[in-house]
Design a protein around this motif. Structure first.
Motif, PDB file in Angstrom:
ATOM      1  N   PRO A 167      -4.963  -6.656  -2.648  1.00  0.00           N
ATOM      2  CA  PRO A 167      -4.579  -6.033  -3.920  1.00  0.00           C
ATOM      3  C   PRO A 167      -4.170  -4.566  -3.772  1.00  0.00           C
ATOM      4  CG  PRO A 167      -6.584  -7.333  -4.183  1.00  0.00           C
ATOM      5  CD  PRO A 167      -6.300  -7.268  -2.711  1.00  0.00           C
ATOM      6  N   ASP A 168      -4.885  -3.815  -2.933  1.00  0.00           N
ATOM      7  CA  ASP A 168      -4.559  -2.397  -2.784  1.00  0.00           C
ATOM      8  C   ASP A 168      -3.134  -2.215  -2.267  1.00  0.00           C
ATOM      9  OD1 ASP A 168      -7.056  -1.662  -3.673  1.00  0.00           O
ATOM     10  OD2 ASP A 168      -7.926  -1.544  -1.676  1.00  0.00           O
ATOM     11  N   GLU A 169      -2.763  -2.990  -1.237  1.00  0.00           N
ATOM     12  CA  GLU A 169      -1.414  -2.912  -0.698  1.00  0.00           C
ATOM     13  C   GLU A 169      -0.391  -3.336  -1.739  1.00  0.00           C
ATOM     14  OE1 GLU A 169       1.160  -5.616   2.312  1.00  0.00           O
ATOM     15  OE2 GLU A 169      -0.680  -4.773   3.187  1.00  0.00           O
ATOM     16  N   PHE A 170      -0.749  -4.376  -2.509  1.00  0.00           N
ATOM     17  CA  PHE A 170       0.182  -4.885  -3.514  1.00  0.00           C
ATOM     18  C   PHE A 170       0.425  -3.852  -4.622  1.00  0.00           C
ATOM     19  CE2 PHE A 170       1.046  -7.288  -7.435  1.00  0.00           C
ATOM     20  CZ  PHE A 170       2.247  -7.867  -7.058  1.00  0.00           C
ATOM     21  N   TYR A 171      -0.645  -3.193  -5.083  1.00  0.00           N
ATOM     22  CA  TYR A 171      -0.478  -2.184  -6.130  1.00  0.00           C
ATOM     23  C   TYR A 171       0.387  -1.025  -5.638  1.00  0.00           C
ATOM     24  CZ  TYR A 171      -4.010  -4.395  -9.118  1.00  0.00           C
ATOM     25  OH  TYR A 171      -4.697  -5.268  -9.921  1.00  0.00           O
ATOM     26  N   LEU A 172       0.235  -0.641  -4.379  1.00  0.00           N
ATOM     27  CA  LEU A 172       1.090   0.408  -3.822  1.00  0.00           C
ATOM     28  C   LEU A 172       2.558  -0.034  -3.804  1.00  0.00           C
ATOM     29  CD1 LEU A 172      -1.109   1.689  -0.832  1.00  0.00           C
ATOM     30  CD2 LEU A 172      -0.552   2.922  -2.942  1.00  0.00           C
ATOM     31  N   ALA A 173       2.777  -1.310  -3.449  1.00  0.00           N
ATOM     32  CA  ALA A 173       4.148  -1.840  -3.442  1.00  0.00           C
ATOM     33  C   ALA A 173       4.733  -1.833  -4.849  1.00  0.00           C
ATOM     34  CB  ALA A 173       4.149  -3.257  -2.866  1.00  0.00           C
ATOM     35  N   LEU A 174       3.914  -2.159  -5.861  1.00  0.00           N
ATOM     36  CA  LEU A 174       4.400  -2.121  -7.243  1.00  0.00           C
ATOM     37  C   LEU A 174       4.800  -0.696  -7.640  1.00  0.00           C
ATOM     38  CD1 LEU A 174       2.063  -4.472  -9.321  1.00  0.00           C
ATOM     39  CD2 LEU A 174       4.436  -4.857  -8.661  1.00  0.00           C
ATOM     40  N   ASN A 175       4.011   0.277  -7.196  1.00  0.00           N
ATOM     41  CA  ASN A 175       4.357   1.669  -7.489  1.00  0.00           C
ATOM     42  C   ASN A 175       5.743   2.016  -6.928  1.00  0.00           C
ATOM     43  OD1 ASN A 175       1.936   2.110  -8.782  1.00  0.00           O
ATOM     44  ND2 ASN A 175       0.918   2.979  -6.989  1.00  0.00           N
ATOM     45  N   ARG A 176       6.005   1.538  -5.727  1.00  0.00           N
ATOM     46  CA  ARG A 176       7.306   1.812  -5.119  1.00  0.00           C
ATOM     47  C   ARG A 176       8.434   1.132  -5.900  1.00  0.00           C
ATOM     48  NH1 ARG A 176       4.095   1.237  -0.329  1.00  0.00           N
ATOM     49  NH2 ARG A 176       4.724  -0.958  -0.120  1.00  0.00           N
ATOM     50  N   LEU A 177       8.171  -0.102  -6.395  1.00  0.00           N
ATOM     51  CA  LEU A 177       9.179  -0.804  -7.181  1.00  0.00           C
ATOM     52  C   LEU A 177       9.495  -0.055  -8.482  1.00  0.00           C
ATOM     53  CD1 LEU A 177       8.065  -4.536  -6.790  1.00  0.00           C
ATOM     54  CD2 LEU A 177      10.070  -3.433  -5.768  1.00  0.00           C
ATOM     55  N   VAL A 178       8.453   0.480  -9.109  1.00  0.00           N
ATOM     56  CA  VAL A 178       8.656   1.240 -10.347  1.00  0.00           C
ATOM     57  C   VAL A 178       9.497   2.488 -10.066  1.00  0.00           C
ATOM     58  CG1 VAL A 178       7.496   2.594 -12.129  1.00  0.00           C
ATOM     59  CG2 VAL A 178       6.568   0.369 -11.474  1.00  0.00           C
ATOM     60  N   LEU A 179       9.203   3.158  -8.944  1.00  0.00           N
ATOM     61  CA  LEU A 179       9.987   4.340  -8.565  1.00  0.00           C
ATOM     62  C   LEU A 179      11.444   3.975  -8.281  1.00  0.00           C
ATOM     63  CD1 LEU A 179       7.421   6.206  -6.265  1.00  0.00           C
ATOM     64  CD2 LEU A 179       8.142   6.847  -8.575  1.00  0.00           C
ATOM     65  N   ASP A 180      11.657   2.716  -7.859  1.00  0.00           N
ATOM     66  CA  ASP A 180      13.018   2.247  -7.596  1.00  0.00           C
ATOM     67  C   ASP A 180      13.750   1.827  -8.866  1.00  0.00           C
ATOM     68  OD1 ASP A 180      12.822   2.698  -4.915  1.00  0.00           O
ATOM     69  OD2 ASP A 180      12.325   0.629  -4.377  1.00  0.00           O
ATOM     70  N   GLY A 181      13.054   1.903 -10.009  1.00  0.00           N
ATOM     71  CA  GLY A 181      13.706   1.598 -11.266  1.00  0.00           C
ATOM     72  C   GLY A 181      13.327   0.267 -11.888  1.00  0.00           C
TER      73      GLY A 181
END
Length: 315
Positions: A273-287
């Protein structure tokens, strides 16, 4: 008072009824706040409560309730209140008499008992029915008068076996609010319940029992995080879940991603989950536009099923 004297402790406690197991090798430290005991019938919830209140003696092990062993009832019940799931009232007694007589036996003067009785009845909202006979009470009213008796002497420890049974939704909400206020005052509130969404909502910590064993304890989110062999489910609300799924599958920790039944979100299973939440943060930053992200199985029922399996008993 030492820190240990502010807690309820079980050290290697077992209870057998002949050859039948009640609880086995229980080691627990219960702090102040609301602690819920969860498990199917026969899991050991009531046995655990009866041990901490001195109604049963352990076959082995040591129990201390705020530093006092339960085999010293006169000392223990000065600061402990117990509300069992079973009804037992003297014939012909009124609600007021049920609470008042308990306080008199507790050593209170008649004046003290009158004041404490009135206050307890007010806290459970039974003043209008105080002079009626308990035999004419509804199930919910009998639950509340037992609770009034249990809290009437301002206990530091309150043990409640299925206290929400029979309460209508309004009274149930008021009773839960009472438990919360008691916990905020520093009281140990020990509750057994099978209504799991309420356990999630009101508990500071949970103790999960199965077949006489403690299978997990702690705050429910922490317990869920420790169940590493089962991927965590996360619900993501967004406008275009299908498009998001293609991006989600780029993450190595994702086991499964499927569109939610209502078509308005994506249900993802991930082993990290921790890795996944970080990946979601990156997706949000990507728009990528997300409405909300929340655990989908961070609750008592899901954790219990993970720990004991789907055949472990109905709760």
């Amino acid at each position: 008072m030492s820190n240990k004297d502010r807690q309820i402790t079980f050290e290697n406690v077992s209870k057998f009824y002949g050859e039948v197991l009640g609880v086995n090798r229980v080691n627990l430290t219960i702090p102040p706040g609301i602690t819920s005991l969860v498990g199917p019938n026969g899991s050991g919830k009531t046995t655990l409560m009866n041990l901490m209140t001195g109604l049963l003696c352990p076959t082995q092990g040591t129990i201390r309730v705020l530093g006092v062993p339960p085999d010293q009832p006169e000392a223990l019940f000065r600061f402990l209140g117990y509300c069992t799931q079973y009804d037992s009232f003297p014939r012909g007694i009124t609600g007021y008499q049920f609470v008042h007589s308990y306080l008199r036996l507790h050593g209170k003067t008649d004046s003290e008992a009158r004041d404490l009785t009135q206050h307890a009845l007010e806290r459970v909202r039974l003043t209008d029915a105080a002079d009626r006979k308990v035999a004419g009470y509804s199930k919910g009213m009998r639950q509340r008068i037992k609770l009034a008796q249990a809290i009437s002497h301002w206990p530091l420890v309150l043990v409640l076996d299925e206290p929400l049974n029979g309460l209508d939704p309004l009274v149930r909400a008021e009773t839960i609010a009472l438990f919360r206020s008691l916990a905020e005052e520093g009281v140990h509130v020990i509750i057994s319940s099978h209504i799991l969404h309420e356990v999630d909502a009101i508990s500071d910590q949970v103790i999960l029992l199965s077949s006489g064993y403690v299978v997990a304890e702690g705050q429910i989110h922490g317990v869920r995080t420790e169940v590493e062999e089962h991927p965590m489910q996360i619900l993501i609300r967004c406008e275009r879940p299908g498009r998001l799924a293609s991006r989600i599958f780029e993450q190595s920790s994702v086991v499964e991603a499927r569109v939610h039944a209502d078509g308005k979100g994506l249900l993802v299973r991930t082993r990290d989950p921790d890795e996944f939440y970080l990946a979601l943060n990156r997706l949000v930053l990507d728009g990528v536009d997300l409405e909300s992200v929340a655990p989908a199985d961070d609750d008592v029922h899901s954790v219990y099923q993970y720990l004991i399996g789907p055949d472990g008993g109905s709760i």
